[in-house]
Design an enzyme around this catalytic site. Structure first.
Site, mmCIF file in Angstrom:
data_model
loop_
_atom_site.group_PDB
_atom_site.id
_atom_site.type_symbol
_atom_site.label_atom_id
_atom_site.label_comp_id
_atom_site.label_asym_id
_atom_site.label_seq_id
_atom_site.Cartn_x
_atom_site.Cartn_y
_atom_site.Cartn_z
ATOM 1 N N SER A 227 5.482 -3.954 4.314
ATOM 2 C CA SER A 227 4.733 -5.161 4.411
ATOM 3 C C SER A 227 5.539 -6.372 3.575
ATOM 4 O O SER A 227 5.348 -7.692 4.029
ATOM 5 C CB SER A 227 3.412 -5.206 3.624
ATOM 6 N N GLU B 217 -2.692 5.594 12.530
ATOM 7 C CA GLU B 217 -1.916 5.886 11.344
ATOM 8 C C GLU B 217 -2.612 5.950 10.265
ATOM 9 O O GLU B 217 -3.663 5.081 9.945
ATOM 10 C CB GLU B 217 -0.783 4.801 11.246
ATOM 11 N N HIS C 34 -3.296 -6.071 2.683
ATOM 12 C CA HIS C 34 -2.307 -6.954 3.079
ATOM 13 C C HIS C 34 -2.988 -8.567 3.481
ATOM 14 O O HIS C 34 -2.409 -9.292 4.039
ATOM 15 C CB HIS C 34 -1.776 -6.565 4.435
ATOM 16 N N LYS D 85 9.960 5.440 6.754
ATOM 17 C CA LYS D 85 10.398 4.317 6.115
ATOM 18 C C LYS D 85 11.541 4.772 5.162
ATOM 19 O O LYS D 85 11.289 5.562 4.108
ATOM 20 C CB LYS D 85 9.205 3.843 5.235
ATOM 21 N N HIS E 3 9.015 -0.929 9.244
ATOM 22 C CA HIS E 3 9.311 -1.862 8.181
ATOM 23 C C HIS E 3 8.159 -1.657 7.057
ATOM 24 O O HIS E 3 7.509 -0.659 6.983
ATOM 25 C CB HIS E 3 8.694 -3.519 8.835
ATOM 26 N N SER F 11 0.787 -1.133 -0.069
ATOM 27 C CA SER F 11 -0.077 0.197 -0.026
ATOM 28 C C SER F 11 0.875 1.394 -0.004
ATOM 29 O O SER F 11 1.057 2.294 0.959
ATOM 30 C CB SER F 11 -0.771 -0.051 1.100
ATOM 31 N N LYS G 82 8.019 0.220 14.555
ATOM 32 C CA LYS G 82 6.802 -0.502 13.941
ATOM 33 C C LYS G 82 7.140 -1.788 13.059
ATOM 34 O O LYS G 82 7.862 -1.473 11.979
ATOM 35 C CB LYS G 82 5.798 0.501 13.021
ATOM 36 N N ASP H 54 -3.453 1.115 11.748
ATOM 37 C CA ASP H 54 -3.256 1.824 10.585
ATOM 38 C C ASP H 54 -4.367 1.416 9.586
ATOM 39 O O ASP H 54 -4.654 0.418 9.264
ATOM 40 C CB ASP H 54 -1.782 1.250 9.985
ATOM 41 N N GLU I 246 -4.495 -2.524 9.416
ATOM 42 C CA GLU I 246 -3.390 -2.965 10.505
ATOM 43 C C GLU I 246 -4.112 -2.958 11.981
ATOM 44 O O GLU I 246 -4.427 -1.460 12.138
ATOM 45 C CB GLU I 246 -2.502 -2.834 10.504
ATOM 46 N N ASP J 71 1.566 8.594 7.509
ATOM 47 C CA ASP J 71 2.678 7.368 6.575
ATOM 48 C C ASP J 71 2.647 7.836 5.134
ATOM 49 O O ASP J 71 3.432 8.643 4.693
ATOM 50 C CB ASP J 71 2.032 5.936 6.912
ATOM 51 N N GLU K 72 2.015 -8.918 7.182
ATOM 52 C CA GLU K 72 2.941 -8.720 7.989
ATOM 53 C C GLU K 72 2.792 -9.498 9.412
ATOM 54 O O GLU K 72 2.993 -9.408 10.389
ATOM 55 C CB GLU K 72 2.546 -7.312 8.504
HETATM 56 P P1 PGA Z 1 3.416 -1.075 2.817
HETATM 57 O O1 PGA Z 1 2.410 -0.736 4.026
HETATM 58 O O2 PGA Z 1 4.526 -1.524 3.370
HETATM 59 O O3 PGA Z 1 2.477 -2.384 2.207
HETATM 60 O O4 PGA Z 1 3.283 0.095 1.979
HETATM 61 C C1 PGA Z 1 2.697 -0.513 5.412
HETATM 62 C C2 PGA Z 1 1.890 0.457 5.903
HETATM 63 O O5 PGA Z 1 0.808 1.106 5.338
HETATM 64 O O6 PGA Z 1 2.294 0.911 6.977
HETATM 65 ZN ZN ZN Z 2 0.951 2.828 7.073
#
Ligand code: PGA
Ligand code: ZN
Length: 403
Positions: free
Chosen positions: A359, A277, A149, A329, A357, A42, A380, A236, A158, A304, A200
């Site tokens: 996914s 989130e 996910h 990230k 991290h 995502s 996270k 999230d 999440e 995010d 995840e």
């Molecule tokens: P992604 O999503 O690693 O699949 O982009 C994780 C998140 O949205 O935090």
């Molecule tokens: Zn996120």
């Protein structure tokens, strides 16, 4: 000697079975740093380009032909210099030529080689002013998956245990206990169903958002009672994923921005959520600000996809008071130095950072080092699954080092 004697890039697979790359940097002093690049599902629109046109094979070819020769013999001692060289070699504003994932792997691998050469823990190289390595982040641990996910799960992406004990041995123990308690609860609710786990490592079950929140908050309460450790529910939403034509589209309702603010404010109160989130879509700064105004004194509101670790988008968020925290990230922005610049801007404004991290991830531990180095509010990194537990185990190792 921190001159690079060898630098290589090879194809490997991430936890989703997607092809990615691992960089290896060897210094003249024979210190080796290795790091692979994780990848998202995502992803935010404003992330740097993960791969060049042509994907991983093209990235490998570009590396062999025009990147490796320009990195050999270069100093890794100066982190910023190394990362600036990656930008210069790339020559685009968003790593479209090299691929942001290649840049990330090379940036981290060089840092790990540097730490080995010096005989220090990586966090000490990345440490922000005032960080002494003795304060540890909360675990933001994914227990149940939905959205992109997890096929067949709830819309919220999440469901997290936010495990707030000071010592990693306690915070990890409580996070794992919540994950286990949720597994038991789901087995009780669906005795004949084959339950699964999402990308995840969180549980996947055919439940609604509200059922998920009920199960999560009950599991947190159970662990608080039995282990006497502070652990609270969080989410999230990855709301961009179910935002279409100005509305948040759930199976059972469709909400405009004001409706989403009201709905989530009610959920925060009803379930005692301490972490939210991406509660709104990635361009909805005003909705974020309204929501932060309403719940920000009791809840960590994290951007995010909203920020994609980008200092320019963060600056807008700071001006508009869109949240009180930012997710970090590294591969959203491409290098450790860029990520640290964003961390510094957030910290200067008194905002929390959460080191995250992706996914699709790898069984590396360096993310825990980065969380400690940046004085992050949270790490996270999921809870179960080899690539998730690797980061928790790294945190445990750092927590057990002599002071
Ligand atoms: P992604 O999503 O690693 O699949 O982009 C994780 C998140 O949205 O935090
Ligand atoms: Zn996120």
């Amino acid at each position: 000697m921190t001159e690079v004697r060898e630098v290589s890039l090879r194809p490997i697979y991430d936890s989703r079975g997607a092809l990615t790359v691992e960089a290896a940097v060897t210094t003249a002093g024979a210190a080796l740093g290795c790091a692979g690049a994780p990848s998202g599902a995502s992803t935010g629109t404003h992330e740097v380009r993960a791969w060049p046109e042509g994907g991983v094979p093209a990235a490998l070819q570009t590396f062999r032909e025009s990147v490796r020769p320009r990195l050999l013999g270069r100093e890794v001692e100066d982190a910023t210099g190394w990362d600036e060289a990656l930008h210069a070699i790339d020559g685009t504003p968003n790593f479209a030529h090299l691929g942001g994932n290649v840049a990330t792997a090379l940036s981290v691998a060089a840092a790990l080689a540097r730490a080995k050469e010096r005989g220090v823990e990586p966090w000490s190289l990345w440490a922000r002013p005032g960080v002494d390595g003795r304060r540890f982040p909360a675990i933001v641990g994914n227990c149940m998956n939905g959205g992109r996910h997890a096929i067949g799960g709830p819309e919220f992406q999440e469901f997290h245990a936010i495990s707030l004990a000071e010592r990693p041995e306690d915070s990890v123990r409580a996070a794992v206990a919540v994950h286990h308690a949720i597994g038991k609860a789901l087995q009780g609710k669906f005795p004949t169903l084959a339950l699964g786990r999402g990308d995840e490592g969180g549980w996947v079950a055919p439940i609604t958002n509200l059922e998920g929140l009920e199960i999560l908050s009950a599991a947190c309460a159970q662990v608080r009672d039995s282990l006497h450790l502070p652990v609270q529910p969080g989410l999230d939403l990855a709301a961009s994923e179910f935002f279409r034509d100005g509305r948040y589209r759930y199976r059972d309702r469709s909400l405009d921005a004001a409706g989403q603010v009201a709905y989530l404010t009610e959920l925060v109160d009803r379930f005692g959520l301490v972490y939210l989130e991406d509660p709104f879509a990635e361009e909805e700064f005003a909705s974020f600000a309204e929501f932060t105004q309403a719940v920000g004194s009791k809840t960590v509101v994290v951007g995010d996809d909203l920020y994609t670790t980008d200092p320019i988008r963060l600056a807008r968020g700071l001006t508009e008071r869109a949240s009180n925290a930012i997710l970090i990230k590294v591969n959203q922005i491409g290098t450790i130095s860029d990520a640290l610049a964003t961390v510094d801007a957030a910290r200067a404004a008194g905002w929390k950072t959460v080191t995250s991290h992706r996914s699709g991830d790898l069984p590396d531990g360096w993310l825990a080092q980065l969380a400690v180095a940046t004085g992050a509010y949270g790490l996270k990194c999921g809870i179960l699954g080899g690539e998730r537990v690797a980061k928790l185990n790294e945190l445990l190792r750092l927590g057990a080092l002599p002071t």
